[in-house]
Design a protein around this motif. Structure first.
Motif, PDB file in Angstrom:
ATOM      1  N   GLY A 253      42.493  79.130 101.119  1.00  0.00           N
ATOM      2  CA  GLY A 253      43.817  78.990 101.712  1.00  0.00           C
ATOM      3  C   GLY A 253      44.030  77.586 102.226  1.00  0.00           C
ATOM      4  O   GLY A 253      43.356  76.644 101.819  1.00  0.00           O
ATOM      5  N   GLU A 254      44.983  77.450 103.133  1.00  0.00           N
ATOM      6  CA  GLU A 254      45.319  76.141 103.705  1.00  0.00           C
ATOM      7  C   GLU A 254      44.117  75.663 104.528  1.00  0.00           C
ATOM      8  O   GLU A 254      43.550  76.431 105.315  1.00  0.00           O
ATOM      9  CB  GLU A 254      46.589  76.330 104.549  1.00  0.00           C
ATOM     10  N   PRO A 255      43.687  74.401 104.340  1.00  0.00           N
ATOM     11  CA  PRO A 255      42.422  73.923 104.903  1.00  0.00           C
ATOM     12  C   PRO A 255      42.216  74.184 106.395  1.00  0.00           C
ATOM     13  O   PRO A 255      41.134  74.635 106.795  1.00  0.00           O
ATOM     14  CB  PRO A 255      42.448  72.420 104.615  1.00  0.00           C
ATOM     15  N   GLN A 256      43.211  73.938 107.225  1.00  0.00           N
ATOM     16  CA  GLN A 256      43.013  74.137 108.664  1.00  0.00           C
ATOM     17  C   GLN A 256      42.815  75.620 108.983  1.00  0.00           C
ATOM     18  O   GLN A 256      42.011  75.981 109.839  1.00  0.00           O
ATOM     19  CB  GLN A 256      44.193  73.576 109.477  1.00  0.00           C
ATOM     20  N   ARG A 257      43.591  76.480 108.294  1.00  0.00           N
ATOM     21  CA  ARG A 257      43.437  77.926 108.533  1.00  0.00           C
ATOM     22  C   ARG A 257      42.068  78.411 108.045  1.00  0.00           C
ATOM     23  O   ARG A 257      41.418  79.236 108.685  1.00  0.00           O
ATOM     24  CB  ARG A 257      44.558  78.698 107.828  1.00  0.00           C
ATOM     25  N   VAL A 258      41.662  77.877 106.902  1.00  0.00           N
ATOM     26  CA  VAL A 258      40.342  78.226 106.358  1.00  0.00           C
ATOM     27  C   VAL A 258      39.261  77.858 107.378  1.00  0.00           C
ATOM     28  O   VAL A 258      38.378  78.658 107.697  1.00  0.00           O
ATOM     29  CB  VAL A 258      40.085  77.490 105.019  1.00  0.00           C
ATOM     30  N   ALA A 259      39.373  76.638 107.917  1.00  0.00           N
ATOM     31  CA  ALA A 259      38.364  76.166 108.864  1.00  0.00           C
ATOM     32  C   ALA A 259      38.352  77.040 110.118  1.00  0.00           C
ATOM     33  O   ALA A 259      37.290  77.373 110.656  1.00  0.00           O
ATOM     34  CB  ALA A 259      38.627  74.699 109.214  1.00  0.00           C
ATOM     35  N   GLY A 260      39.550  77.420 110.582  1.00  0.00           N
ATOM     36  CA  GLY A 260      39.648  78.293 111.760  1.00  0.00           C
ATOM     37  C   GLY A 260      38.948  79.619 111.513  1.00  0.00           C
ATOM     38  O   GLY A 260      38.182  80.114 112.356  1.00  0.00           O
ATOM     39  N   GLN A 261      39.188  80.185 110.367  1.00  0.00           N
ATOM     40  CA  GLN A 261      38.575  81.475 110.009  1.00  0.00           C
ATOM     41  C   GLN A 261      37.047  81.358 109.913  1.00  0.00           C
ATOM     42  O   GLN A 261      36.310  82.211 110.405  1.00  0.00           O
ATOM     43  CB  GLN A 261      39.157  81.934 108.666  1.00  0.00           C
ATOM     44  N   ILE A 262      36.587  80.277 109.308  1.00  0.00           N
ATOM     45  CA  ILE A 262      35.134  80.098 109.150  1.00  0.00           C
ATOM     46  C   ILE A 262      34.490  79.894 110.518  1.00  0.00           C
ATOM     47  O   ILE A 262      33.413  80.431 110.804  1.00  0.00           O
ATOM     48  CB  ILE A 262      34.829  78.925 108.189  1.00  0.00           C
ATOM     49  N   ARG A 263      35.177  79.150 111.390  1.00  0.00           N
ATOM     50  CA  ARG A 263      34.628  78.927 112.727  1.00  0.00           C
ATOM     51  C   ARG A 263      34.455  80.265 113.460  1.00  0.00           C
ATOM     52  O   ARG A 263      33.416  80.525 114.068  1.00  0.00           O
ATOM     53  CB  ARG A 263      35.559  78.002 113.518  1.00  0.00           C
ATOM     54  N   GLN A 264      35.485  81.109 113.345  1.00  0.00           N
ATOM     55  CA  GLN A 264      35.407  82.431 113.985  1.00  0.00           C
ATOM     56  C   GLN A 264      34.231  83.245 113.431  1.00  0.00           C
ATOM     57  O   GLN A 264      33.455  83.845 114.178  1.00  0.00           O
ATOM     58  CB  GLN A 264      36.680  83.212 113.663  1.00  0.00           C
ATOM     59  N   LEU A 265      34.125  83.255 112.092  1.00  0.00           N
ATOM     60  CA  LEU A 265      33.041  84.016 111.462  1.00  0.00           C
ATOM     61  C   LEU A 265      31.677  83.457 111.856  1.00  0.00           C
ATOM     62  O   LEU A 265      30.729  84.208 112.110  1.00  0.00           O
ATOM     63  CB  LEU A 265      33.182  83.983 109.936  1.00  0.00           C
ATOM     64  N   ALA A 266      31.583  82.124 111.925  1.00  0.00           N
ATOM     65  CA  ALA A 266      30.304  81.484 112.284  1.00  0.00           C
ATOM     66  C   ALA A 266      29.913  81.892 113.704  1.00  0.00           C
ATOM     67  O   ALA A 266      28.750  82.237 113.970  1.00  0.00           O
ATOM     68  CB  ALA A 266      30.417  79.967 112.171  1.00  0.00           C
ATOM     69  N   ASP A 267      30.881  81.869 114.625  1.00  0.00           N
ATOM     70  CA  ASP A 267      30.602  82.274 116.012  1.00  0.00           C
ATOM     71  C   ASP A 267      30.108  83.716 116.057  1.00  0.00           C
ATOM     72  O   ASP A 267      29.133  84.038 116.723  1.00  0.00           O
ATOM     73  CB  ASP A 267      31.865  82.132 116.869  1.00  0.00           C
ATOM     74  N   LYS A 268      30.796  84.577 115.331  1.00  0.00           N
ATOM     75  CA  LYS A 268      30.470  86.000 115.352  1.00  0.00           C
ATOM     76  C   LYS A 268      29.061  86.240 114.792  1.00  0.00           C
ATOM     77  O   LYS A 268      28.230  86.894 115.435  1.00  0.00           O
ATOM     78  CB  LYS A 268      31.506  86.768 114.522  1.00  0.00           C
ATOM     79  N   HIS A 269      28.770  85.678 113.644  1.00  0.00           N
ATOM     80  CA  HIS A 269      27.460  85.923 113.041  1.00  0.00           C
ATOM     81  C   HIS A 269      26.338  85.274 113.851  1.00  0.00           C
ATOM     82  O   HIS A 269      25.248  85.835 113.963  1.00  0.00           O
ATOM     83  CB  HIS A 269      27.438  85.439 111.588  1.00  0.00           C
ATOM     84  N   THR A 270      26.624  84.099 114.422  1.00  0.00           N
ATOM     85  CA  THR A 270      25.607  83.451 115.254  1.00  0.00           C
ATOM     86  C   THR A 270      25.310  84.313 116.482  1.00  0.00           C
ATOM     87  O   THR A 270      24.142  84.528 116.835  1.00  0.00           O
ATOM     88  CB  THR A 270      26.074  82.042 115.697  1.00  0.00           C
ATOM     89  N   ALA A 271      26.381  84.831 117.074  1.00  0.00           N
ATOM     90  CA  ALA A 271      26.214  85.682 118.258  1.00  0.00           C
ATOM     91  C   ALA A 271      25.405  86.931 117.927  1.00  0.00           C
ATOM     92  O   ALA A 271      24.679  87.469 118.773  1.00  0.00           O
ATOM     93  CB  ALA A 271      27.589  86.069 118.822  1.00  0.00           C
ATOM     94  N   GLU A 272      25.515  87.391 116.706  1.00  0.00           N
ATOM     95  CA  GLU A 272      24.759  88.586 116.294  1.00  0.00           C
ATOM     96  C   GLU A 272      23.353  88.230 115.830  1.00  0.00           C
ATOM     97  O   GLU A 272      22.646  89.069 115.269  1.00  0.00           O
ATOM     98  CB  GLU A 272      25.531  89.324 115.193  1.00  0.00           C
ATOM     99  N   GLY A 273      22.981  86.961 115.989  1.00  0.00           N
ATOM    100  CA  GLY A 273      21.602  86.561 115.732  1.00  0.00           C
ATOM    101  C   GLY A 273      21.317  86.123 114.307  1.00  0.00           C
ATOM    102  O   GLY A 273      20.160  86.002 113.914  1.00  0.00           O
ATOM    103  N   ARG A 274      22.358  85.890 113.535  1.00  0.00           N
ATOM    104  CA  ARG A 274      22.128  85.439 112.148  1.00  0.00           C
ATOM    105  C   ARG A 274      22.150  83.920 112.051  1.00  0.00           C
ATOM    106  O   ARG A 274      22.846  83.254 112.806  1.00  0.00           O
ATOM    107  CB  ARG A 274      23.207  86.007 111.223  1.00  0.00           C
ATOM    108  N   ARG A 275      21.372  83.413 111.086  1.00  0.00           N
ATOM    109  CA  ARG A 275      21.457  81.979 110.778  1.00  0.00           C
ATOM    110  C   ARG A 275      22.555  81.788 109.746  1.00  0.00           C
ATOM    111  O   ARG A 275      22.519  82.378 108.664  1.00  0.00           O
ATOM    112  CB  ARG A 275      20.132  81.471 110.221  1.00  0.00           C
ATOM    113  N   VAL A 276      23.521  80.951 110.124  1.00  0.00           N
ATOM    114  CA  VAL A 276      24.712  80.790 109.295  1.00  0.00           C
ATOM    115  C   VAL A 276      24.675  79.448 108.563  1.00  0.00           C
ATOM    116  O   VAL A 276      24.383  78.419 109.168  1.00  0.00           O
ATOM    117  CB  VAL A 276      25.971  80.854 110.187  1.00  0.00           C
ATOM    118  N   GLY A 277      24.946  79.465 107.267  1.00  0.00           N
ATOM    119  CA  GLY A 277      25.112  78.228 106.493  1.00  0.00           C
ATOM    120  C   GLY A 277      26.591  78.026 106.207  1.00  0.00           C
ATOM    121  O   GLY A 277      27.278  78.979 105.843  1.00  0.00           O
ATOM    122  N   ILE A 278      27.074  76.808 106.394  1.00  0.00           N
ATOM    123  CA  ILE A 278      28.490  76.542 106.135  1.00  0.00           C
ATOM    124  C   ILE A 278      28.619  75.465 105.059  1.00  0.00           C
ATOM    125  O   ILE A 278      28.015  74.399 105.150  1.00  0.00           O
ATOM    126  CB  ILE A 278      29.217  76.075 107.408  1.00  0.00           C
TER     127      ILE A 278
END
Ligand code: TXA
Ligand code: MG
Length: 353
Positions: A253-278
């Motif tokens: 999608g639109e780059p800024q929205r994409v980045a926002g979504q990925i940031r949210q997902l990264a926070d969520k998975h990190t909080a759940e103890g996963r190692r996230v690659g971006i």
């Protein structure tokens, strides 16, 4: 089936005749040799030799119904392989060979049946890499070659990638440095009235249209997977492909929205103890405070994305991340090939924001 795999370094611009001669002889005698091309590394065998070609399928763990591309070093070889060469195919060969373009032509002849895996067509390509061309000439036979990875893994763009997948399973690896583009050739079906792009690659649909007029895209090109019921024209497209070990979530999608979504997902998975690659592009990387970040591309330069993609997916494997979050790129030009590979790596994990 442990083999003592020969590791041969070769100058990619001026390949040593003796080394190429040695590798060519291995091919002619029925052995398996991995070599660099201008797209990715290939795993070659004599296309005339059933046992050798069967060896490719075995070494890769490749499904038996997925046919191989035959690599040639001169135009005359094509006349022997295809029953007819349609005029449009001739024009494309003239325009883009040697280069990252594979043509599916009618009536495979003069190759062993395993190459076409039961189809009545043959896929042919002349690679634009001095090592590949010299090797085919030295072998003196047409060379069947898929990408030199274990089936289902990202295609290899360096000899090190090949080694990590196939050491001990093949006879030799020619190390000519990094392969060129980083994604596999464009595959075009030339057996019908209109050329059909079965797999996007370095030669874009626009490049094709400039030479032969309208082309169409196989439905399998645009979607993540192919419905079970549909039989794809390029059998390879039905398999989940190009996949790293960790699951991939692709956000488009639109780059800024994409980045926002990925940031949210990264926070969520990190909080759940996963190692996230971006997998990020320039311009948005600063937005990600968490996770292992690898820069996939300069934004707006799909060639850089193509060049890096498979190496980065393999690096995430080595880092042992649990999940990969990838920014989509614009599916234009070579970007279409990059997105095709990313969507397939992601399977059904695609978010459009
Ligand atoms: O850039 C490339 O094409 C690399 C280098 C090594 O040349 N090769 C490569 O081969 O990517 P492979 O086997 O990984 O992918 C070949 C694709 C598969 O999707 C296969 O199904 C398709 O081409 N193919 C081969 N022969 C075909 C045929 N006769 N009809 C339709 N599709 C075919
Ligand atoms: Mg492949």
């Amino acid at each position: 089936m442990d083999k003592d795999t020969l590791f041969l370094k070769v100058d990619p611009e001026r390949p040593d005749k003796e080394i190429i001669g040695q590798a060519g002889l291995i091919l002619r005698k029925g052995g398996l040799v991995a070599f660099p091309t201008e797209t990715v590394y290939g795993l070659g065998a004599s296309a005339l030799d059933s046992r050798a070609v069967a060896g490719i399928f075995q070494a890769k763990g490749r499904p038996q119904d997925n046919p191989l591309i035959v690599h040639v070093a001169d135009y005359a070889a094509v006349e022997k392989l295809a029953s007819t060469v349609p005029p449009g195919a001739r024009k494309l060969m003239k325009a883009y060979w040697p280069g990252p373009l594979t043509l599916v032509l009618p009536g495979g002849r003069n190759v062993c049946p395993e190459v076409a895996a039961g189809l009545d067509t043959v896929a042919v390509r002349m690679p634009a890499h001095p090592v590949a061309l010299d090797l085919i000439k030295a072998a003196g036979v047409p060379v069947a070659a898929p990408s030199a990875n274990l089936s289902g893994r990202p295609s290899p763009t360096t000899a090190r990638h090949v080694r990590s997948d196939l050491d001990g399973k093949i006879d030799a690896i020619l190390d000519g440095g990094a392969a060129g583009m980083g994604v596999e050739s464009t595959v075009v079906d030339m057996t019908g009235d209109t050329p059909v792009v079965l797999r996007p690659g370095g030669v874009t649909p626009q490049d094709l249209e400039r030479v032969v007029g309208a082309v169409s895209l196989d439905p399998a090109v645009d979607v993540a997977g192919v419905p079970e019921a549909e039989k794809p024209r390029s059998p390879g497209m039905k398999y989940k492909h190009y996949a790293p070990l960790a699951p991939v979530i692709l956000v488009e999608g639109e780059p800024q929205r994409v980045a926002g979504q990925i940031r949210q997902l990264a926070d969520k998975h990190t909080a759940e103890g996963r190692r996230v690659g971006i997998l990020a592009c320039s311009g948005t990387r600063e937005i990600y405070p968490r996770g292992e970040l690898l820069l996939a591309a300069q934004r707006g330069e799909p060639l850089s994305a193509a060049k890096n993609l498979y190496d980065l997916l393999r690096r995430f494997d080595e880092m042992g991340v649990d999940i990969i979050l990838a920014e989509g790129v614009e599916p234009k030009g070579v970007g279409l090939a990059v997105m095709n590979r990313l969507r397939r790596a992601a399977g059904n994990n695609i978010l459009r924001v």
